[in-house]
Motif scaffolding. Structure first.
Motif, PDB file in Angstrom:
ATOM      1  N   SER A   1      57.323  12.849 -39.354  1.00  0.00           N
ATOM      2  CA  SER A   1      56.660  12.586 -38.076  1.00  0.00           C
ATOM      3  C   SER A   1      56.039  11.200 -38.166  1.00  0.00           C
ATOM      4  CB  SER A   1      55.588  13.644 -37.772  1.00  0.00           C
ATOM      5  OG  SER A   1      54.540  13.566 -38.711  1.00  0.00           O
ATOM      6  N   VAL A   2      55.632  10.676 -37.011  1.00  0.00           N
ATOM      7  CA  VAL A   2      54.951   9.372 -37.005  1.00  0.00           C
ATOM      8  C   VAL A   2      53.635   9.533 -36.243  1.00  0.00           C
ATOM      9  CG1 VAL A   2      57.074   8.029 -37.133  1.00  0.00           C
ATOM     10  CG2 VAL A   2      56.156   8.641 -34.887  1.00  0.00           C
ATOM     11  N   ARG A   3      52.721   8.611 -36.489  1.00  0.00           N
ATOM     12  CA  ARG A   3      51.431   8.664 -35.778  1.00  0.00           C
ATOM     13  C   ARG A   3      50.762   7.301 -35.829  1.00  0.00           C
ATOM     14  NH1 ARG A   3      47.429  11.938 -39.971  1.00  0.00           N
ATOM     15  NH2 ARG A   3      47.587  10.453 -41.690  1.00  0.00           N
ATOM     16  N   LYS A   4      49.771   7.147 -34.966  1.00  0.00           N
ATOM     17  CA  LYS A   4      48.936   5.943 -34.973  1.00  0.00           C
ATOM     18  C   LYS A   4      47.796   6.165 -35.965  1.00  0.00           C
ATOM     19  CE  LYS A   4      50.771   3.270 -31.819  1.00  0.00           C
ATOM     20  NZ  LYS A   4      51.041   1.842 -32.077  1.00  0.00           N
ATOM     21  N   ALA A   5      47.292   5.073 -36.544  1.00  0.00           N
ATOM     22  CA  ALA A   5      46.220   5.172 -37.536  1.00  0.00           C
ATOM     23  C   ALA A   5      45.055   6.009 -37.003  1.00  0.00           C
ATOM     24  CB  ALA A   5      45.736   3.774 -37.910  1.00  0.00           C
ATOM     25  N   GLY A   6      44.545   6.899 -37.830  1.00  0.00           N
ATOM     26  CA  GLY A   6      43.372   7.689 -37.458  1.00  0.00           C
ATOM     27  C   GLY A   6      43.674   8.964 -36.688  1.00  0.00           C
ATOM     28  N   GLU A   7      44.937   9.136 -36.247  1.00  0.00           N
ATOM     29  CA  GLU A   7      45.304  10.346 -35.492  1.00  0.00           C
ATOM     30  C   GLU A   7      45.562  11.537 -36.407  1.00  0.00           C
ATOM     31  OE1 GLU A   7      47.997   8.705 -31.754  1.00  0.00           O
ATOM     32  OE2 GLU A   7      48.881   9.899 -33.317  1.00  0.00           O
TER      33      GLU A   7
ATOM     34  N   VAL B   1      54.683  10.077 -41.712  1.00  0.00           N
ATOM     35  CA  VAL B   1      54.217  11.250 -42.470  1.00  0.00           C
ATOM     36  C   VAL B   1      55.441  12.056 -42.895  1.00  0.00           C
ATOM     37  CG1 VAL B   1      52.870  13.395 -42.358  1.00  0.00           C
ATOM     38  CG2 VAL B   1      52.064  11.340 -41.155  1.00  0.00           C
ATOM     39  N   ILE B   2      55.512  12.383 -44.177  1.00  0.00           N
ATOM     40  CA  ILE B   2      56.706  13.062 -44.703  1.00  0.00           C
ATOM     41  C   ILE B   2      56.309  14.243 -45.588  1.00  0.00           C
ATOM     42  CG2 ILE B   2      58.868  12.731 -46.005  1.00  0.00           C
ATOM     43  CD1 ILE B   2      57.712   9.555 -45.699  1.00  0.00           C
ATOM     44  N   GLY B   3      57.030  15.335 -45.445  1.00  0.00           N
ATOM     45  CA  GLY B   3      56.902  16.474 -46.368  1.00  0.00           C
ATOM     46  C   GLY B   3      58.298  16.921 -46.741  1.00  0.00           C
ATOM     47  N   LEU B   4      58.530  17.235 -48.026  1.00  0.00           N
ATOM     48  CA  LEU B   4      59.881  17.602 -48.453  1.00  0.00           C
ATOM     49  C   LEU B   4      59.971  19.077 -48.828  1.00  0.00           C
ATOM     50  CD1 LEU B   4      61.094  14.684 -50.777  1.00  0.00           C
ATOM     51  CD2 LEU B   4      61.334  14.921 -48.325  1.00  0.00           C
TER      52      LEU B   4
ATOM     53  N   VAL C   1      60.485  16.349 -29.835  1.00  0.00           N
ATOM     54  CA  VAL C   1      60.495  17.817 -29.870  1.00  0.00           C
ATOM     55  C   VAL C   1      60.890  18.273 -31.276  1.00  0.00           C
ATOM     56  CG1 VAL C   1      60.932  18.262 -27.442  1.00  0.00           C
ATOM     57  CG2 VAL C   1      62.861  17.833 -28.976  1.00  0.00           C
ATOM     58  N   GLN C   2      60.256  19.349 -31.719  1.00  0.00           N
ATOM     59  CA  GLN C   2      60.541  19.848 -33.063  1.00  0.00           C
ATOM     60  C   GLN C   2      61.971  20.364 -33.111  1.00  0.00           C
ATOM     61  OE1 GLN C   2      57.604  22.507 -34.702  1.00  0.00           O
ATOM     62  NE2 GLN C   2      58.989  23.144 -36.339  1.00  0.00           N
TER      63      GLN C   2
ATOM     64  N   THR D   1      54.193  15.962 -33.814  1.00  0.00           N
ATOM     65  CA  THR D   1      55.320  16.869 -34.037  1.00  0.00           C
ATOM     66  C   THR D   1      56.309  16.275 -35.032  1.00  0.00           C
ATOM     67  OG1 THR D   1      55.091  17.578 -31.764  1.00  0.00           O
ATOM     68  CG2 THR D   1      57.157  18.151 -32.878  1.00  0.00           C
ATOM     69  N   ARG D   2      56.844  17.119 -35.893  1.00  0.00           N
ATOM     70  CA  ARG D   2      57.806  16.658 -36.907  1.00  0.00           C
ATOM     71  C   ARG D   2      59.199  17.125 -36.575  1.00  0.00           C
ATOM     72  NH1 ARG D   2      58.784  21.422 -40.383  1.00  0.00           N
ATOM     73  NH2 ARG D   2      57.252  22.935 -39.705  1.00  0.00           N
ATOM     74  N   CYS D   3      60.184  16.440 -37.158  1.00  0.00           N
ATOM     75  CA  CYS D   3      61.560  16.916 -37.150  1.00  0.00           C
ATOM     76  C   CYS D   3      61.985  17.101 -38.589  1.00  0.00           C
ATOM     77  CB  CYS D   3      62.485  15.914 -36.455  1.00  0.00           C
ATOM     78  SG  CYS D   3      62.231  15.883 -34.677  1.00  0.00           S
ATOM     79  N   GLU D   4      62.952  17.982 -38.790  1.00  0.00           N
ATOM     80  CA  GLU D   4      63.401  18.275 -40.140  1.00  0.00           C
ATOM     81  C   GLU D   4      64.840  17.783 -40.293  1.00  0.00           C
ATOM     82  OE1 GLU D   4      63.334  22.443 -40.969  1.00  0.00           O
ATOM     83  OE2 GLU D   4      63.860  22.175 -43.081  1.00  0.00           O
ATOM     84  N   VAL D   5      65.083  16.869 -41.227  1.00  0.00           N
ATOM     85  CA  VAL D   5      66.437  16.394 -41.498  1.00  0.00           C
ATOM     86  C   VAL D   5      66.965  17.220 -42.669  1.00  0.00           C
ATOM     87  CG1 VAL D   5      67.893  14.397 -41.940  1.00  0.00           C
ATOM     88  CG2 VAL D   5      65.684  14.093 -40.794  1.00  0.00           C
TER      89      VAL D   5
END
Ligand code: ADP
Ligand code: MG
Length: 483
Positions: free
Chosen positions: A208-214, A15-18, A253-254, A218-222
């Protein structure tokens, strides 16, 4: 098939947001009249406001607001007629004011969307959360002296648009396509030059990453990734790191991370515990930003044609393939060049020449449209020589090569090098007679049924004519004489 990364426990979704910082194209800064030109002598474009002198008052630059509104309109976004500037307080050597003026609670632009097209031709809409105006900071230079750091305040106060996407992106490819499309729209609008090498466009990549359907994890910001390729690499590297953390029983951890381009990994920059408390509050020096609906309408009416519309027009009006339409509209300059070539001519023929031999010529000489040795007018003139039979297709290709190498107009090259094609039937017949006389055995074989030899006669005739015979006439006359 959607994109996943394989871990020890099976597939993971990404999952990505810019958050994209785009420097606004403007003569002056957001709150001062200082210039914004790239590459100027350090500290030569700094007003007292930008240097944070006490008692200086910021004054909003209307053109920067207009640029933000144009961008909002280009992103099909809501324009907020009332917005506000806040102070984001922190101490840093390259931030002389001790705070950045930004829009926190009330951005000038609200929700919008961008349509991206993926390699398999599928189309997806990516949500825009907001766009707000803010000042850039100065720049610390650590590599000028062994024990001292220098500060260049030229960038201090330059107007930025921060454009935040929804966490709608699901693969490195989608993240790359989103940033490419956003940059294309900004360039068409003329609101940001999109020059990532010069830092006019930089992205903070949330992963962030997740399993299908979840639900989301938590995300990290690069932070501050400065090329589209690096954004795609950073997504994958960071997602792989997080998968490993989760699979080893740990917890992501974020935090804020940096992408190490030479090693292709992300590393921690600061964790949430030492995240700043920015103590946002409305800037008391600036009244709320109030804009009029009629002004927004004016800006809307004056917007240039944007990439999606232009591409659709090339397919609908010119009858181009979606692929050619895509390639020709990638850059505004290419589209303008193509339209000049196509004007009053067959648009499909024009598209073939621009995307084919012309692009190949640019490639061969390492040039771009901006410094093309061949003008659109000259390429059009070449197509005219093709149409009126002065040149055959083969000769036209040769003339174009000379045009690319010399920058000279086609008519001049044709004249000086005698590259005009021969359409005089008498002259062609004379050559054919000679070829037939020299190859009497082959003529007999051909007439005896060996049809394949026809190509041989075409080749010999053309060779004798240094490639200048009109191919249709050569074919017709050979058929008649041999038959
Ligand atoms: P902040 O204001 O703390 O930076 P936001 O909620 O505004 O946080 O999100 C910032 C960016 O992070 C946005 O681009 C958003 O799409 C993205 N984002 C939010 N949650 C996630 C998540 N779970 N995974 C990936 N990206 C996310
Ligand atoms: Mg953020």
């Amino acid at each position: 098939m959607s994109y996943t990364l394989e871990g020890a426990t099976g597939p993971w979704e990404v999952v990505i947001g810019l958050e994209v910082h785009a420097q606004i194209t403007s003569q002056a800064k957001l709150f001062s009249g200082a210039a914004t030109e790239f590459g100027a002598e350090p500290n030569s474009q700094v007003s007292f406001v930008d240097a944070g002198f006490p008692g200086m008052l910021p004054v909003i630059n209307g053109e920067c607001v207009a640029q933000a509104v144009r961008t909002g309109l280009g992103l099909n976004a809501k324009v907020n007629l009332w917005s506000r500037f806040d102070r984001k307080n922190y101490f840093y050597a390259d931030l002389p004011q001790g705070y950045q003026i930004s829009q926190f609670e009330f951005p000038v632009i609200g929700t919008g969307e961008i349509e991206i097209t993926l390699a398999d031709g599928s189309v997806k809409n990516i949500g825009i959360t907001r766009l707000h105006l803010e000042q850039d900071a100065g720049k610390s230079l650590h590599d000028q002296h062994p024990s001292k750091s220098y500060i260049d305040l030229n960038r201090s106060g330059v107007a930025l648009m921060e454009i935040v996407s929804e966490p709608d992106l699901r693969s490195p490819e989608e993240a790359g396509a989103y940033l490419t499309k956003l940059r294309q729209i900004l360039r068409y609008l003329g609101t940001c030059d999109g020059n990532m090498e010069q830092g006019s466009l930089r992205a903070d990549v949330n992963v962030s990453v997740r399993k299908a359907g979840e639900g989301f994890r938590t995300r990290c910001e690069v932070k501050n990734v400065n090329s589209i390729r690096y954004v795609m690499q950073a997504v994958e590297a960071e997602a792989r790191r997080q998968i490993e953390v989760w699979e080893e029983g740990g917890e992501v951890v974020q935090e804020t991370r940096l992408f190490d381009t030479s090693r292709g990994v992300t590393r921690s920059m600061r964790s949430k515990e030492d995240a700043h408390d920015y103590r946002y509050f409305p800037d008391p020096d600036l009244p709320p930003l109030v804009i009029e609906a009629a002004w927004v309408e004016q800006l809307k009416a004056a917007l240039p044609e944007l990439p999606d519309a232009r591409r659709a027009r090339y397919v609908g009006e010119y009858g181009l393939t979606p692929y050619d339409a895509h390639v020709l509209t990638l850059e505004k300059e290419t589209a303008a060049f193509y339209e000049t070539v196509a004007k009053g001519r067959d648009p499909k023929v024009a598209a073939n020449w621009v995307t084919g031999d012309f692009f190949a010529g640019l490639n061969r000489t390492g040039r771009s449209i901006a410094n093309s040795p061949v003008s659109a007018g000259d390429l059009g003139a070449l197509l005219d020589l093709l149409k009126d039979n002065t040149l055959s297709g083969k000769l036209a290709k040769e003339v174009l090569e000379v045009m690319v190498d010399t920058g000279r107009p086609p008519a001049e090259i044709v004249e000086q090098r005698g590259m005009r094609q021969v359409t005089d039937t008498g002259a062609i017949e004379a050559v054919i007679d000679d070829v037939m006389a020299r190859n009497a055995d082959k003529v007999a074989e051909y007439r005896g049924g060996k049809d394949k030899l026809f190509g041989f006669f075409v080749g010999q005739t053309m060779k004798a004519m240094q490639g200048k015979g009109n191919p249709t006439l050569v074919n017709d006359l050979l058929k008649r004489k041999l038959g």
